[in-house]
Design a protein around this motif. Structure first.
Motif, PDB file in Angstrom:
ATOM      1  N   TYR A   1       9.176  56.265 -18.020  1.00  0.00           N
ATOM      2  CA  TYR A   1       9.410  57.468 -17.346  1.00  0.00           C
ATOM      3  C   TYR A   1      10.742  57.470 -16.825  1.00  0.00           C
TER       4      TYR A   1
ATOM      5  N   GLU B   1       9.330  61.348 -10.406  1.00  0.00           N
ATOM      6  CA  GLU B   1       8.681  62.436 -10.523  1.00  0.00           C
ATOM      7  C   GLU B   1       7.397  62.650 -11.735  1.00  0.00           C
ATOM      8  N   GLU B   2       8.277  62.120 -12.796  1.00  0.00           N
ATOM      9  CA  GLU B   2       7.499  62.216 -13.928  1.00  0.00           C
ATOM     10  C   GLU B   2       6.314  61.177 -13.724  1.00  0.00           C
TER      11      GLU B   2
ATOM     12  N   THR C   1      -1.202  61.429 -11.587  1.00  0.00           N
ATOM     13  CA  THR C   1      -1.947  62.340 -10.947  1.00  0.00           C
ATOM     14  C   THR C   1      -2.925  62.710 -12.040  1.00  0.00           C
ATOM     15  N   GLN C   2      -2.165  63.126 -13.101  1.00  0.00           N
ATOM     16  CA  GLN C   2      -2.778  63.574 -14.309  1.00  0.00           C
ATOM     17  C   GLN C   2      -4.046  62.906 -15.043  1.00  0.00           C
ATOM     18  N   SER C   3      -3.907  61.629 -14.746  1.00  0.00           N
ATOM     19  CA  SER C   3      -4.670  60.382 -15.459  1.00  0.00           C
ATOM     20  C   SER C   3      -5.931  60.276 -14.521  1.00  0.00           C
ATOM     21  N   SER C   4      -5.744  60.795 -13.559  1.00  0.00           N
ATOM     22  CA  SER C   4      -6.922  60.869 -12.332  1.00  0.00           C
ATOM     23  C   SER C   4      -6.927  59.234 -11.751  1.00  0.00           C
ATOM     24  N   LYS C   5      -5.819  58.784 -11.503  1.00  0.00           N
ATOM     25  CA  LYS C   5      -5.387  57.610 -10.897  1.00  0.00           C
ATOM     26  C   LYS C   5      -5.073  57.825  -9.420  1.00  0.00           C
ATOM     27  N   SER C   6      -5.592  57.287  -8.610  1.00  0.00           N
ATOM     28  CA  SER C   6      -5.233  57.796  -7.153  1.00  0.00           C
ATOM     29  C   SER C   6      -4.133  56.717  -6.768  1.00  0.00           C
TER      30      SER C   6
ATOM     31  N   CYS D   1       3.488  62.424 -11.604  1.00  0.00           N
ATOM     32  CA  CYS D   1       2.776  63.462 -12.159  1.00  0.00           C
ATOM     33  C   CYS D   1       1.745  62.678 -13.220  1.00  0.00           C
ATOM     34  N   ALA D   2       2.280  61.782 -13.961  1.00  0.00           N
ATOM     35  CA  ALA D   2       1.583  61.229 -14.912  1.00  0.00           C
ATOM     36  C   ALA D   2       0.503  60.314 -14.223  1.00  0.00           C
TER      37      ALA D   2
END
Length: 642
Positions: free
Chosen positions: A90, A94-95, A101-106, A98-99
């Motif tokens: 990345y 920020e990238e 949060t999009q992968s549903s990883k907290s 974002c990656a």
């Protein structure tokens, strides 16, 4: 396919898709490079086509990205590797967020940067693991709150989301072997960890050896994958291309077929010819040949003509079907007689030179005269000069042949006398032979030892131009064992001959069309004439060099003894001259001086005992015979005339 480097192509290559045809887009040449020394290809021209047939892993370079330190790993390295990061990098924090949060990883997530990060609070080294706990406002800017774990203590720092990377998400995976990592395209280019190294991360750079076929290359070309050359995969558009791979006759012989094999000559060895056969002029570039297989039997005989000032030399095949008759052999020394003696086969010879026993410097040895008949019995030992044992040849002196003996009866024992000849005795002997049988080449060489004198009385019926019957005699020198290939010409299938790849190794290429095959048995030439240089080169083969040399004759006299003898002779001559030099014009008779010389030298000679029946008697030397010598009488007549 776009051109790529050879290294990238090989790393991404699936071995199951081989063979692949590549075209070189940018050539390379390294003069005197290490690849030349190692036997690998280092010169590729732009436009060359390469047919990759095999890829072999040579070694793997393991590198520490932080320090640049490297080490080499063997393909059988037993350590286990674990992926340290994910397959994607990345550019900013920020990238990365974002990656995640999009992968549903907290949160929190673990990451690292391959570059050093400098802040007002501290400097984060490259590849330092960081833990991102939350995203919050700090000093009016949106920042990522990170925890720096440096081992003994932990530190907190805020990094703006606009912080430049690259950043890698740390995702430790299951351990894998070296080959498993190299075969997985999602893992081989990422950072790894290995317990065998003290480094926090490492990368792997494999190096391969590419085996390929190229046009007009006789052997498989080996190319290192690290060669700086760009290639393009043109396998789909190159299905019609046939790669011409030269072949040596020795290689065709070694691989054992399949035969018959249709070929075309690409190159003929340079240098002086070894054979004087008519088919040799037909072996030119472009001539098509048919290789029928290995000649049988594999042995050959070397022969030289007899009775000519300039001998000719031949190689006779073991399949020769001509008829031969034995001729008397000649032996220059007693050692040659011993070598020709075979168990159970009597050997009788006739002396061709005179030799007195005194000339051998051993009074116990017998004398020989021209025409003496001997039968060789075997070897033995006798007491020679200086009281030393020497090797001798034991013979029986035979009497004159009688009618009964010619009819096949043996001589009486009383007509035989045992004599001894030292092995170094260089006389002359010729074999006494009464064998009129006609032998085949195989039977003759099986019953009698080589060398052997023969006369070809019937030519080989399969070889109309057999030259051997035209010679008065041949000497079969020795037998050699060498594989030959049976070859025929495409332009003349009936002309078959045998080629020894060891001495005439043609470079050929396989062709599809087979020439017309002759029906029935192949009409082969079983006699080949050799050049003189090649003939003597064959005589130097290891089989001949292993033969023991003949015995060395002993020294006749020491240097000091020779000087003493010369001084004595000078004294005798000077005394004779003083007696002969007197004032009268006419010389006096030399009877007294001659008698004196005879008496002084009487101890230098020994009487030769008289021989028995059939032998020439020896005349003893006495003082009376010296007084009645012819030149004494001539001198007396001369004085009376004056």
């Amino acid at each position: 396919m776009e051109p790529v480097s050879l290294q990238d192509f090989v790393c991404a290559l699936d071995p199951a898709s081989l063979p692949r045809v590549l075209r070189v887009c940018s050539g390379v040449y390294f003069q005197g490079s290490i690849y030349e020394i190692s036997g690998n290809e280092c010169c590729l021209s732009t436009g060359d086509l390469i047919k990759v047939t095999h890829v072999r892993l040579q070694k793997v370079v393991c590198e520490n990205p932080g320090t640049g330190q490297t080490t080499e790993l063997a393909p059988n390295f037993q350590g286990l590797f674990s992926p340290l990061t994910g397959p994607q990098s990345y550019g900013t924090l920020e990238e990365l967020v974002c990656a995640a949060t999009q992968s549903s990883k907290s949160l929190p997530i673990r990451f690292m940067s391959t570059h050093r990060i400098a802040t007002k609070a501290r400097v984060v080294p490259q590849e330092q693991p960081l833990k991102l706990e939350a995203v919050e406002m700090h000093q009016g800017a949106c920042c990522a709150r990170c925890v720096l774990d440096s081992g003994a203590q932990q530190g907190f720092l805020h990094l703006p989301l606009s912080q430049q990377g690259p950043f890698w998400k740390l995702e430790p995976g299951p351990p894998r072997t070296l080959l498993q990592v190299l075969q997985d395209p999602t893992v081989r280019d990422t950072l790894l960890t290995c317990s065998a190294f003290p480094w926090r991360s490492l990368t792997l750079k494999p190096q391969y050896e590419v085996e390929a076929i190229m046009h007009f290359r006789r052997t498989v070309v080996k190319i290192p994958s690290t060669l700086e050359v760009d290639v393009e995969d043109v396998t789909t558009s190159s299905q019609h291309i046939h790669f011409i791979q030269p072949l040596l006759l020795s290689e065709a012989l070694a691989r054992g077929g399949p035969f018959p094999l249709a070929t075309e000559i690409l190159e003929v060895p340079q240098g002086s010819p070894n054979f004087l056969s008519p088919w040799l002029s037909s072996l030119q570039k472009g001539q098509r040949l048919c290789l029928h297989g290995v000649a049988s039997p594999p042995w050959r005989f070397l022969a030289s003509t007899r009775g000519r000032k300039v001998p000719r030399h031949f190689m006779i095949s073991g399949a020769y079907r001509g008829k031969l008759r034995r001729r008397p052999r000649e032996f220059p020394t007693a050692y040659d007689l011993l070598g020709a003696l075979q168990p159970g086969q009597p050997l009788r010879v006739v002396a061709t030179k005179d030799c007195e026993g005194d000339e051998l410097e051993n009074l116990g040895f017998a004398s020989l005269a021209v025409g003496d008949r001997l039968e060789v019995r075997g070897s033995g030992q006798a007491l020679g000069q200086h009281e030393r044992d020497i090797d001798v040849l034991v013979c029986q002196r035979l009497g004159e042949p009688t009618g009964e003996e010619e009819a096949g009866e043996d001589e009486e024992v009383e007509d035989q006398e045992q004599i001894l000849l030292p092995l170094y005795f260089s006389g002359g002997f010729v074999e006494e032979l009464s064998d009129a049988r006609r032998y085949s080449l195989q039977d003759l060489t099986a019953q009698f030892s080589l060398p052997c004198e023969v006369k070809v009385v019937a030519k080989d019926p399969r070889h109309p131009a057999d030259p051997l019957p035209s010679f008065p005699g041949l000497q079969l020198e020795e037998k050699i064992l060498e594989p030959f290939l049976v070859v025929s010409l495409d332009s003349d299938p009936e002309m078959c001959f045998e080629i020894p790849p060891r001495w005439l190794d043609l470079t050929v290429v396989e062709v599809k069309e087979l020439p017309g095959q002759p029906s029935g048995a192949l009409p082969m030439a079983t006699v080949e004439e050799l050049t003189e240089a090649f003939y003597y080169r064959l005589r130097k083969l290891p089989a001949v060099e292993s033969q023991a040399p003949p015995p060395r004759p002993p020294k006749s006299k020491g240097l000091s003894e020779q000087k003493k003898q010369m001084s004595k002779e000078k004294g005798i001559k000077s005394s004779e001259v003083s007696e002969l030099q007197e004032p009268p014009l006419l010389p006096k008779l030399r009877t007294k001086s001659l008698l004196k010389v005879t008496q002084d030298s009487s101890n230098l000679y020994s009487e030769v005992p008289g021989r028995k029946k059939g032998c020439r008697p020896a005349v003893p030397i006495t003082e009376d015979s010296d007084d009645e010598h012819d030149y004494e009488e001539i001198a007396e007549q001369f004085s009376k005339t004056l």
